[in-house]
Design a protein around this motif. Structure first.
Motif, short mmCIF file in Angstrom:
data_model
loop_
_atom_site.label_atom_id
_atom_site.label_comp_id
_atom_site.label_asym_id
_atom_site.label_seq_id
_atom_site.Cartn_x
_atom_site.Cartn_y
_atom_site.Cartn_z
N UNK A 279 0.83 -1.21 0.00
CA UNK A 279 0.00 0.00 0.00
C UNK A 279 0.86 1.26 0.00
N UNK A 280 1.95 1.21 0.76
CA UNK A 280 2.84 2.37 0.81
C UNK A 280 3.41 2.68 -0.57
N UNK A 281 3.86 1.64 -1.26
CA UNK A 281 4.42 1.84 -2.60
C UNK A 281 3.37 2.36 -3.56
N UNK A 282 2.15 1.86 -3.43
CA UNK A 282 1.06 2.30 -4.30
C UNK A 282 0.71 3.77 -4.05
N UNK A 283 0.65 4.16 -2.78
CA UNK A 283 0.31 5.54 -2.43
C UNK A 283 1.37 6.52 -2.91
N UNK A 284 2.64 6.07 -2.88
CA UNK A 284 3.73 6.93 -3.32
C UNK A 284 3.91 6.92 -4.84
N UNK A 285 3.17 6.06 -5.50
CA UNK A 285 3.28 5.96 -6.95
C UNK A 285 4.59 5.36 -7.42
N UNK A 286 5.22 4.56 -6.56
CA UNK A 286 6.51 3.96 -6.89
C UNK A 286 6.34 2.71 -7.74
N UNK A 287 7.31 2.48 -8.61
CA UNK A 287 7.34 1.23 -9.34
C UNK A 287 7.76 0.13 -8.36
N UNK A 288 6.98 -0.94 -8.27
CA UNK A 288 7.24 -1.94 -7.25
C UNK A 288 6.94 -3.35 -7.75
N UNK A 289 7.63 -4.31 -7.15
CA UNK A 289 7.36 -5.72 -7.41
C UNK A 289 6.56 -6.34 -6.26
N UNK A 290 6.18 -5.51 -5.29
CA UNK A 290 5.38 -6.01 -4.18
C UNK A 290 3.94 -6.16 -4.65
N UNK A 291 3.49 -7.40 -4.80
CA UNK A 291 2.12 -7.65 -5.27
C UNK A 291 1.61 -8.96 -4.67
N UNK A 292 0.37 -9.30 -5.01
CA UNK A 292 -0.27 -10.47 -4.42
C UNK A 292 0.47 -11.76 -4.77
N UNK A 293 0.90 -11.89 -6.02
CA UNK A 293 1.57 -13.12 -6.44
C UNK A 293 2.88 -13.31 -5.68
N UNK A 294 3.65 -12.25 -5.51
CA UNK A 294 4.91 -12.36 -4.78
C UNK A 294 4.69 -12.56 -3.29
#
Length: 499
Positions: A279-294
């Motif tokens: 959620x933090x990465x999403x709110x900051x608009x950062x490119x991230x590999x943190x997702x449900x699958x991982x």
């Protein structure tokens, strides 16, 4: 005129000969400077490569190859080129000094096509995805006390339950593998899901069953990874569809468990912490590999790594105690001297129980649970120890070549905890003891495993004496090589001490 012609021809021939010699010299000199591919143990056959040379369990064979071919040798396994690294210096050069080239995982087409979610998480991922999964997971685990006293208390709670269950066997011959697996697994479960499971919980039992199947199917999976067409053979003789069923069953069960944790709204667990980072990465608009699958991949990796290796090490400890009964007496006497019997040992006792620490180190060395570590891949053309290592080559790390090296240990085939103690009885820490591998890909749960082994084994040896079912027919020390090098099934008597 004739004489002049002869001299002229002779001089020309001499000059040509000298020129040829000079060119040959430079060619030979240049050849020495050109990196070459590592040597192989024999002729590589079409389609098979060197598989026709390999034994079912190649551990000893690889050590022999390293002696005859040198510490870096090459095998062709089907269409795959595999380079095997041996000795401490060579492995350190690759995994530590050239970590940027040797920290990737191989791209296995079969997994990508049929089981893509196996590449999620930490263990089989590479590059930026792996880096973010490992960094995030490690930070979360440390926040939950990995390597700290707060986690030691959780482990001790599980140890208490485990020892209590062992006493219920009342000294009758018992196979304690399943109980040991579940008890050790409950430690990582308390971090991932926020609670331990009862040993009768059906979902927990299903997870344990699936991961046990995965471990047993690990060596068989190599066949259809090397020869993907084997999956088309009728009646599934190589277990391709069984393997797929196990992989998919694990993912389905983990999804169910994660859903239960989210429905409860509990925040004190790995799942909630990972979702918060998402959620933090999403709110900051950062490119991230943190997702449900991982997230699901990380849970599966942590569950497997947090169960199999530690529980198997405990089983090896009991087997070696049966074969070396004097070690059990030394451990118990040390516990009596420094801890007593009024309480279970805790993590603060660890510095004083030196022989027990040496015993654990020796078990990790001689058992060598993951003899070839996890597969690596060279991500760029590079040179290692004078040999050319092409991009995309699979790399096998032969940990046996270090843990069973005569030059390091003297008598590596003998079980001798004293090798880790000096003349004053103080612990000797050897950098060559690398059961968790080394470098960037070193086992994420190393500190957790060390803490678990000390707390489980110290309490077990304090409260119980472990005896063979048939003193004249001890269980074999020969391993079964699957996902790990595990002991075969055996029964043991767990006798409560009169203390």
């Amino acid at each position: 005129m004739a004489l002049d012609w002869i001299v002229s021809v002779g001089t020309t021939s001499w000059l040509l000969l000298m020129t040829f010699a000079v060119v040959l010299y430079f060619l030979m000199t240049k050849e020495k400077d050109v990196p070459k591919l590592p040597p192989t143990p024999g002729i590589s056959l079409p389609y098979l490569g060197h598989l026709y040379l390999l034994q079912k369990n190649p551990r000893q064979q690889f050590l022999c190859f390293a002696k005859t071919l040198g510490p870096v040798f090459r095998l062709k396994m089907g269409n795959f080129t595999v380079i095997v690294l041996n000795t401490y210096d060579v492995i350190k050069e690759a995994l530590v000094k050239q970590a940027e080239f040797f920290s990737h995982r191989p791209n296995i087409d079969l997994l990508v096509q049929h089981f893509p979610h196996m590449l999620d998480g930490i263990v089989m991922s590479s590059g930026p995805n792996w880096k973010q999964q490992r960094t995030t997971s490690l930070a979360i685990l440390r926040n939950f006390g990995m390597g700290k006293n707060i986690l030691a208390k959780k482990i001790s709670e599980e140890v208490y339950v485990y020892v209590k269950e062992l006493t219920k066997t009342k000294g009758k011959p018992t196979n304690i593998k399943t109980l040991t697996n579940m008890s050790v697994s409950n430690v990582i479960c308390s971090i991932i899901f926020g609670h331990r499971f009862e040993f009768t919980d059906p979902t927990f039992l299903k997870m344990m069953h699936l991961f046990n199947n995965l471990t047993e199917q690990g060596s068989g999976a190599n066949a259809f990874v090397i020869f993907p067409w084997l999956r088309h053979i009728p009646f599934d003789p190589f277990g391709f569809y069984k393997f797929g069923s196990t992989i998919n069953g694990i993912r389905t069960t983990v999804i169910k468990l994660v859903g239960g944790v989210r429905d409860n709204g509990d925040k004190d667990n790995f799942i909630a912490a990972y979702v918060e980072e998402m959620k933090k990465a999403e709110q900051l608009g950062e490119s991230t590999y943190l997702d449900e699958a991982n997230l699901l991949g990380c849970i599966e990796n942590l569950f497997a790594a947090g169960t199999e290796t530690t529980s198997t090490t405990i089983l090896w400890s009991l087997l070696y105690v049966l074969h070396n009964p004097e070690t059990q007496g030394k451990i118990f006497n040390e516990i009596m001297e420094h801890v007593g019997t009024d309480r279970l040992p805790n993590i603060h006792d660890k510095p004083r129980l030196k022989y027990l620490n040496a015993f654990i180190m020796e078990i990790q060395r001689i058992a060598s649970l993951v003899p070839f570590s996890a597969p690596h891949m060279c991500c760029e053309d590079t040179v290692l120890m004078g040999f050319n290592i092409p991009k995309g080559t699979q790399i096998l790390i032969n940990l046996d070549s270090v843990l069973r090296d005569e030059k390091i240990w003297g008598d590596p085939e003998n079980f001798r905890p004293e090798r880790f103690l000096d003349e004053q009885g103080n612990l000797i820490k050897r950098e060559e003891l690398i059961p968790f591998s080394m470098g960037r890909r070193i086992c994420l749960g190393e500190s957790l495993a060390k803490m678990e082994l000390f707390l489980f084994l110290s309490s077990m040896f304090q409260r119980l004496e472990f005896l063979p079912v048939e003193p004249d027919h001890l269980p074999t020390l020969k391993e079964i090589l699957g996902g790990t090098a595990a002991p075969g099934p055996f029964e043991i008597k767990c006798v409560t001490r009169n203390i």
